[in-house]
Design an enzyme around this catalytic site. Structure first.
Site, mmCIF file in Angstrom:
data_model
loop_
_atom_site.group_PDB
_atom_site.id
_atom_site.type_symbol
_atom_site.label_atom_id
_atom_site.label_comp_id
_atom_site.label_asym_id
_atom_site.label_seq_id
_atom_site.Cartn_x
_atom_site.Cartn_y
_atom_site.Cartn_z
ATOM 1 N N SER A 133 0.971 -1.336 -0.014
ATOM 2 C CA SER A 133 0.035 0.054 0.077
ATOM 3 C C SER A 133 0.828 1.231 0.055
ATOM 4 O O SER A 133 0.480 2.243 0.801
ATOM 5 C CB SER A 133 -1.032 0.182 1.102
ATOM 6 O OG SER A 133 -0.519 0.361 2.337
ATOM 7 N N ALA A 188 -1.466 4.243 -0.807
ATOM 8 C CA ALA A 188 -2.191 4.700 0.056
ATOM 9 C C ALA A 188 -1.525 5.400 1.183
ATOM 10 O O ALA A 188 -1.822 6.567 1.630
ATOM 11 C CB ALA A 188 -3.042 3.679 0.829
ATOM 12 N N ASP A 195 -6.850 -0.284 2.779
ATOM 13 C CA ASP A 195 -4.981 0.298 2.932
ATOM 14 C C ASP A 195 -5.116 1.457 3.712
ATOM 15 O O ASP A 195 -4.306 1.350 4.777
ATOM 16 C CB ASP A 195 -4.753 0.631 1.396
ATOM 17 C CG ASP A 195 -4.602 -0.696 0.461
ATOM 18 O OD1 ASP A 195 -4.470 -1.755 1.160
ATOM 19 O OD2 ASP A 195 -4.630 -0.407 -0.637
HETATM 20 C C1 GLA Z 1 -4.902 -3.601 -3.008
HETATM 21 C C2 GLA Z 1 -6.018 -2.559 -2.799
HETATM 22 C C3 GLA Z 1 -6.733 -2.760 -1.334
HETATM 23 C C4 GLA Z 1 -6.963 -4.244 -1.282
HETATM 24 C C5 GLA Z 1 -5.995 -5.039 -1.549
HETATM 25 C C6 GLA Z 1 -6.427 -6.667 -1.644
HETATM 26 O O1 GLA Z 1 -3.959 -3.219 -1.867
HETATM 27 O O2 GLA Z 1 -5.790 -1.313 -2.615
HETATM 28 O O3 GLA Z 1 -7.923 -2.007 -1.494
HETATM 29 O O4 GLA Z 1 -8.261 -4.769 -2.282
HETATM 30 O O5 GLA Z 1 -5.366 -4.933 -2.815
HETATM 31 O O6 GLA Z 1 -6.692 -7.314 -0.517
#
Ligand code: GLA
Length: 436
Positions: free
Chosen positions: A157, A160, A203
């Site tokens: 992430s 994010a 995330d």
């Molecule tokens: C990515 C997406 C999340 C989630 C994961 C899988 O990180 O950004 O929202 O769906 O994949 O769990």
């Protein structure tokens, strides 16, 4: 801060020094956003359907040093990417396809292509999110953003963490008081609204809500969340938290989710499965999300799903169950059971959700065999990045070297692109995002 070893003073000093030089100010004036990466041991790929998820942050992530610029200008540099990004906080931001046209990037005096300035999109996206909820900013920032070495595009992430870093910096510079729940929504606006990725809120919830020692639980439909601590005596809890480490094993595969149709395609398949099940149970009027299908209705009507949709739905319903069981295992300090659930979750991602790229599946299989590993799965969406594992702390070094050697045998080309020191990282749990 309890148990948290990142960021080090040296990392903070480096970021402060760069910003002080960029702004011609004293490094004591530089504020730093600490925005950790997250792992999701259980609850993969179900957040976008309103499922329940679990998460932990790690002691690695993004640092964004910044100083309010004194006017509306934003000026950014990155430790990972070349060039500068400049824009003004009083420019109205539009979703990415049009916004990118306005990115100005200057490297060695010459303009660069859109691709090269792509890293600036999260900062613009943060401004877009704040503007879309009637926050009118007047104060820009001069900032330097730097991620933990080798971990960008790792399925941890980083997007994010980056979006949240810009949100917190812009809010801080403009004296805006914003709750974590509002920032969860703002980061959703960056990803869904500005960048067009149809992901859920796993995330950013993990990054904004986590606390060291707890498993963060989030119901992505109701937004109910809690921090689950092992229900043990204080000294037993401390022993349990010290008894494991988190392994991050890098695959060497890198490409942005927003450039990969696989993620949004899976979301569409889940919605299609929900549509069929809602129709069969007389609930056509509900939004086509698997969280709107009662488990009993799924059991009664799953035979009506064609094979691919049946697998997606099976992942959703079985993963929700694994999260609930995982919370119990965590709360009772049972890492063995917790680990087994993680490994089953990984298998369901491969077999039912069908999203693990081949090298990630190989890494997963190696991790499951590695000494001292309680459980493993790939991180993030599974199209790139890394696999994670919970491992007995006393065998973490041995496990890391086993994984490095075995992966090299299977994927020498990919493995040789990774700095051997970063190929398998031994991490600890972390804290939530904050401004220092
Ligand atoms: C990515 C997406 C999340 C989630 C994961 C899988 O990180 O950004 O929202 O769906 O994949 O769990």
């Amino acid at each position: 801060m309890e148990g948290v070893s990142w960021p080090s003073q040296e990392e903070l000093d480096r970021v402060r020094k760069v910003v002080a030089e960029m702004a011609g100010r004293n490094s004591k004036e530089v504020r730093v956003v600490v925005s950790p990466y997250r792992i999701c041991p259980l609850g993969a790929h179900i957040d976008h359907q309103g499922g329940v998820v679990s998460a932990v942050t790690v002691n690695k992530g993004i640092l964004l040093g910044f100083i309010p610029s004194g006017d509306s200008q934003v000026l950014l540099q990155s430790g990972q990417f070349k060039g500068e990004v400049r824009f003004r906080v009083d420019e109205i931001q539009h979703p990415r396809h049009s916004a990118l046209k306005n990115d100005k990037i200057i490297t060695n005096g010459s303009s660069k292509s859109k691709e090269e300035c792509d890293w600036g999109r999260y900062a613009r996206g943060a401004l877009y999110a704040l503007q879309s909820r009637e926050n009118h900013l007047s104060q820009g920032i001069i900032g330097f953003i730097n991620g933990s070495e080798g971990l960008d595009s790792s399925g941890l992430s980083s997007s994010a963490a980056t979006g949240i870093a810009y949100l917190l910096a812009l809010e801080n510079a403009n004296n805006l008081t914003v709750s974590p729940m509002e920032n969860i929504e703002y980061d959703r606006l960056i990803e869904n609204g500005y960048l067009g990725l149809r992901n859920g809120i796993l995330d950013q919830s993990a990054i904004l809500l986590s606390s060291y020692g707890c498993l963060t639980f989030m119901n992505c439909k109701t937004k109910e969340h809690k921090l689950v601590r092992p229900k043990l005596l204080k000294n037993q809890e401390a022993d349990m938290l010290k008894s494991f480490k988190i392994l991050l094993a890098l695959s060497g595969l890198k490409h942005a989710l927003t450039n990969n149709p696989g993620y949004n395609n899976r979301v569409a398949e889940c919605e299609e499965a929900a549509r069929v099940l809602l129709h069969a149970s007389g609930n056509d009027k509900l939004e086509p999300l698997l969280s709107n299908v009662e488990p009993e209705a799924y059991e009664a009507h799953k035979g009506k799903l064609e094979a691919t949709l049946a697998r997606r739905a099976e992942h959703y319903f079985s993963e929700n169950m694994r999260v609930i069981k995982g919370l119990e295992a965590w709360a009772s300090g049972n890492l063995e059971d917790f680990g087994k659930l993680i490994t089953s979750s990984g298998l369901s991602s491969i077999k039912n959700y069908e999203c693990g790229a081949e090298p990630l599946i190989q890494l997963y299989e190696i991790l499951v065999r590695a000494p001292g590993v309680y459980g493993a799965r790939f991180s993030g969406a599974g199209f790139r990045g890394c696999c994670i594992a919970f491992v007995d702390a006393s065998r973490a070094v041995e496990a890391a070297s086993f994984v490095r050697d075995e992966y090299y045998k299977l994927q020498p080309a990919l493995a040789s692109q990774i700095n051997p020191d970063n190929a398998v990282l031994i991490c600890e749990a972390g804290h939530s995002a904050r401004v220092l």
